[in-house]
Design an enzyme around this catalytic site. Sequence first.
Site, PDB file in Angstrom:
ATOM      1  N   ARG A  71      -8.910 -55.142   4.369  1.00  0.00           N
ATOM      2  CA  ARG A  71      -9.288 -56.537   4.626  1.00  0.00           C
ATOM      3  C   ARG A  71      -8.919 -57.483   3.478  1.00  0.00           C
ATOM      4  NH1 ARG A  71     -15.244 -54.605   6.322  1.00  0.00           N
ATOM      5  NH2 ARG A  71     -14.471 -52.777   5.197  1.00  0.00           N
ATOM      6  N   LEU A  90     -16.906 -44.022  -5.037  1.00  0.00           N
ATOM      7  CA  LEU A  90     -15.876 -44.017  -3.997  1.00  0.00           C
ATOM      8  C   LEU A  90     -14.883 -45.142  -4.260  1.00  0.00           C
ATOM      9  CD1 LEU A  90     -18.015 -43.430  -0.777  1.00  0.00           C
ATOM     10  CD2 LEU A  90     -16.815 -41.769  -2.200  1.00  0.00           C
ATOM     11  N   THR A 122     -15.328 -42.428   4.470  1.00  0.00           N
ATOM     12  CA  THR A 122     -16.170 -42.196   3.289  1.00  0.00           C
ATOM     13  C   THR A 122     -16.683 -40.749   3.223  1.00  0.00           C
ATOM     14  OG1 THR A 122     -17.956 -43.227   4.572  1.00  0.00           O
ATOM     15  CG2 THR A 122     -16.911 -44.570   2.900  1.00  0.00           C
ATOM     16  N   GLY A 160     -10.252 -45.951  -0.988  1.00  0.00           N
ATOM     17  CA  GLY A 160      -9.815 -46.778   0.145  1.00  0.00           C
ATOM     18  C   GLY A 160      -8.884 -47.894  -0.305  1.00  0.00           C
ATOM     19  N   LYS A 202      -8.089 -52.386  -3.446  1.00  0.00           N
ATOM     20  CA  LYS A 202      -9.200 -53.346  -3.598  1.00  0.00           C
ATOM     21  C   LYS A 202      -9.925 -53.226  -4.937  1.00  0.00           C
ATOM     22  CE  LYS A 202     -12.847 -52.846  -0.903  1.00  0.00           C
ATOM     23  NZ  LYS A 202     -13.678 -53.018   0.306  1.00  0.00           N
ATOM     24  N   GLN A 237      -8.484 -37.948  -2.922  1.00  0.00           N
ATOM     25  CA  GLN A 237      -8.573 -37.897  -1.471  1.00  0.00           C
ATOM     26  C   GLN A 237      -7.172 -38.251  -0.967  1.00  0.00           C
ATOM     27  OE1 GLN A 237     -10.645 -41.150   0.370  1.00  0.00           O
ATOM     28  NE2 GLN A 237     -11.095 -40.008   2.240  1.00  0.00           N
ATOM     29  N   GLU A 255     -22.759 -47.787  12.323  1.00  0.00           N
ATOM     30  CA  GLU A 255     -21.766 -48.727  11.790  1.00  0.00           C
ATOM     31  C   GLU A 255     -21.617 -49.935  12.729  1.00  0.00           C
ATOM     32  OE1 GLU A 255     -20.149 -48.585   8.713  1.00  0.00           O
ATOM     33  OE2 GLU A 255     -21.755 -47.136   8.544  1.00  0.00           O
TER      34      GLU A 255
HETATM   35  C1  UD1 Z   1     -19.476 -48.675   4.147  1.00  0.00           C
HETATM   36  C2  UD1 Z   1     -20.515 -47.926   4.977  1.00  0.00           C
HETATM   37  C3  UD1 Z   1     -21.484 -48.942   5.591  1.00  0.00           C
HETATM   38  C4  UD1 Z   1     -22.125 -49.764   4.501  1.00  0.00           C
HETATM   39  C5  UD1 Z   1     -21.048 -50.415   3.596  1.00  0.00           C
HETATM   40  C6  UD1 Z   1     -21.736 -51.014   2.394  1.00  0.00           C
HETATM   41  C7  UD1 Z   1     -19.404 -45.942   5.900  1.00  0.00           C
HETATM   42  C8  UD1 Z   1     -18.812 -45.310   7.103  1.00  0.00           C
HETATM   43  N1  UD1 Z   1     -19.864 -47.187   6.034  1.00  0.00           N
HETATM   44  O1  UD1 Z   1     -18.746 -49.509   5.038  1.00  0.00           O
HETATM   45  O2  UD1 Z   1     -22.504 -48.266   6.328  1.00  0.00           O
HETATM   46  O3  UD1 Z   1     -22.950 -50.753   5.073  1.00  0.00           O
HETATM   47  O4  UD1 Z   1     -20.115 -49.430   3.116  1.00  0.00           O
HETATM   48  O5  UD1 Z   1     -20.851 -51.702   1.561  1.00  0.00           O
HETATM   49  O6  UD1 Z   1     -19.497 -45.298   4.872  1.00  0.00           O
HETATM   50  N2  UD1 Z   1     -13.431 -45.210   0.595  1.00  0.00           N
HETATM   51  C9  UD1 Z   1     -12.805 -44.058   0.178  1.00  0.00           C
HETATM   52  N3  UD1 Z   1     -12.098 -43.323   1.078  1.00  0.00           N
HETATM   53  C10 UD1 Z   1     -12.002 -43.669   2.392  1.00  0.00           C
HETATM   54  C11 UD1 Z   1     -12.658 -44.853   2.823  1.00  0.00           C
HETATM   55  C12 UD1 Z   1     -13.369 -45.603   1.889  1.00  0.00           C
HETATM   56  O7  UD1 Z   1     -12.872 -43.696  -1.000  1.00  0.00           O
HETATM   57  O8  UD1 Z   1     -11.356 -42.930   3.152  1.00  0.00           O
HETATM   58  C13 UD1 Z   1     -14.171 -46.012  -0.406  1.00  0.00           C
HETATM   59  C14 UD1 Z   1     -13.627 -47.413  -0.561  1.00  0.00           C
HETATM   60  O9  UD1 Z   1     -12.644 -47.461  -1.578  1.00  0.00           O
HETATM   61  C15 UD1 Z   1     -14.873 -48.219  -0.924  1.00  0.00           C
HETATM   62  C16 UD1 Z   1     -16.018 -47.437  -0.280  1.00  0.00           C
HETATM   63  O10 UD1 Z   1     -15.505 -46.152   0.019  1.00  0.00           O
HETATM   64  O11 UD1 Z   1     -15.073 -48.265  -2.332  1.00  0.00           O
HETATM   65  C17 UD1 Z   1     -16.526 -48.096   0.999  1.00  0.00           C
HETATM   66  O12 UD1 Z   1     -15.451 -48.192   1.914  1.00  0.00           O
HETATM   67  P1  UD1 Z   1     -15.283 -49.409   2.914  1.00  0.00           P
HETATM   68  O13 UD1 Z   1     -14.113 -49.162   3.769  1.00  0.00           O
HETATM   69  O14 UD1 Z   1     -15.352 -50.697   2.183  1.00  0.00           O
HETATM   70  O15 UD1 Z   1     -16.612 -49.203   3.797  1.00  0.00           O
HETATM   71  P2  UD1 Z   1     -17.377 -50.303   4.641  1.00  0.00           P
HETATM   72  O16 UD1 Z   1     -16.651 -50.564   5.899  1.00  0.00           O
HETATM   73  O17 UD1 Z   1     -17.694 -51.461   3.787  1.00  0.00           O
HETATM   74 CA    CA Z   2     -17.130 -52.119   1.706  1.00  0.00          CA
END
Ligand code: UD1
Ligand code: CA
Length: 482
Positions: A43, A36, A111, A39, A50, A105, A187
């Site tokens: 932050r 993944l 996620t 995003g 990122k 995406q 979450e």
């Molecule tokens: C996520 C998890 C959380 C976990 C944490 C661990 C979810 C809802 N939450 O939270 O339970 O403890 O990771 O590190 O999954 N991304 C996408 N598309 C999106 C959103 C995110 O590809 O629409 C990717 C981001 O680039 C990143 C990863 O998913 O590589 C995690 O996204 P992030 O927003 O950092 O999730 P957390 O809030 O850390």
């Molecule tokens: Ca994260």
Amino acid sequence: MPGASSLAANRLHVAMEKEPRLKTQGEQHSLVALILAAGRGTRMKSRKVKVLHELDGRPLIDHVCRTAQLLDPKRIYVVVGYQAPEVEATVRRLLPDKLASFVTQAQQRGTGDAIMAARDALNNSDSTLLVLSGDVPLIQAETLSSFVDHHRSSGAVCSILSVKLENPTGYGRIVRNELDRFAKIVEQKDASADEKQIREINSGFYCFDPAKLFSALERVQPVNEQGEYYLTDVPGILLSEGHTIELFLHNDARELSGINTRAELAEFENLIRRRTIRTLMLEGVTFIDPSHAYVSAKAQIGRDCVIYPDVLIEGGTVLGEGCLIRSGTRIANSRIGSNVVIKDHCVIVDSDILANCSVGPFAHLRMNARLEEDSAVGNFVEVKKSRLGRGSKAMHLTYLGDAMIGENTNIGAGTVTCNFDGKSKHETVIEDNVRIGSDTMLVAPVKVGSGSVTGAGSVVTKVVPPDSLVAGVPAVVKKRLK
Ligand code: UD1
Ligand code: CA
């Protein structure tokens, strides 16, 4: 970084390239990895996505891709979105074309939505699907390989890699039932006060049976504090349908910690640096002040090298034995032989320095500069795309660009190879046993034959025959030396 525990110095070495590939058990099922990386990473407060922020001189996504590759998957899918072309280009530089695939995406709606983007590609796959987060760079291949093995032998449709953190703030919490088995993930933003006390967190690494994953994903709704489609709702949905969900509790908090802020990025950087330098010290390298030296985990440094404070050694730089690197020097992607002395404040990039050379202070070597054995470059000397032959010297205030210099030649103070005519670059050749007088301008293309001498202040515009003394503006032959 939340709840990072201390760990043995070499627990998480990052020089993955040196490790053998790990095969997981159960070869009848193949493995597909999905990273993944769509995003933005709000932050980070950055224009740059990122996963392209650098750790140990490489983008975060680089770390995760290389680890995934060690598991020998059939394919690595990367979900891209924010700054997709840049992320894709970075991954393409790392992974062979037959291994990397990209899914887009379009809007970053969580996620779960990110995984949905890969549905067409993966829905009918009978491989085990390993989901990785692009922002958890220290994950080790061994850990993932045990995780995948556990998932396969348990017969679960979904497994979650979890860890207990001293400070779990920000992460999704693992809620267990009275039998101590998985109940749900909640979450941070949706957690009750009681749930916030839970220290076991979701690391963001999962194994799935793809068909089950995508059918459950269809049922995920964005009914939460962030209005996002959470992948973390999927295990709960599968459980409610009577499927088995496994938790694989790992004991190394640091390895599973994600990077969400620049402060966490700096902490990881610091951790990797300390570990690298500690390992080097145990292998026989002296650091005068280990807390003020910066060495890439990919670099190699030979025994009995002495590294002074504020030295940066970047990329895959290799240093031989017994080198002395003085303060303020940066060496990137270069090869340095044994017993080389690099004095203070030098910049050495993409260059080769052979044994017993001396460089600096304040020298700049770049673009395949090459110093043969026993040669020396002194203060305020720039060497670009040039070779300085064995035993030759350029000690003061000199520019050597596109120059081929032979053996035992001395380049006087203030010499300039005038390599650029405003349109193109030209080569200067200086043969063996030459003495270039101070302040000589060598207007390239030009050649100085072996055994010749140029007078101070000469402007050399024509080929100087061997064993001649030239001087003047423009320089003419004044005398034959033999
Ligand atoms: C996520 C998890 C959380 C976990 C944490 C661990 C979810 C809802 N939450 O939270 O339970 O403890 O990771 O590190 O999954 N991304 C996408 N598309 C999106 C959103 C995110 O590809 O629409 C990717 C981001 O680039 C990143 C990863 O998913 O590589 C995690 O996204 P992030 O927003 O950092 O999730 P957390 O809030 O850390
Ligand atoms: Ca994260």
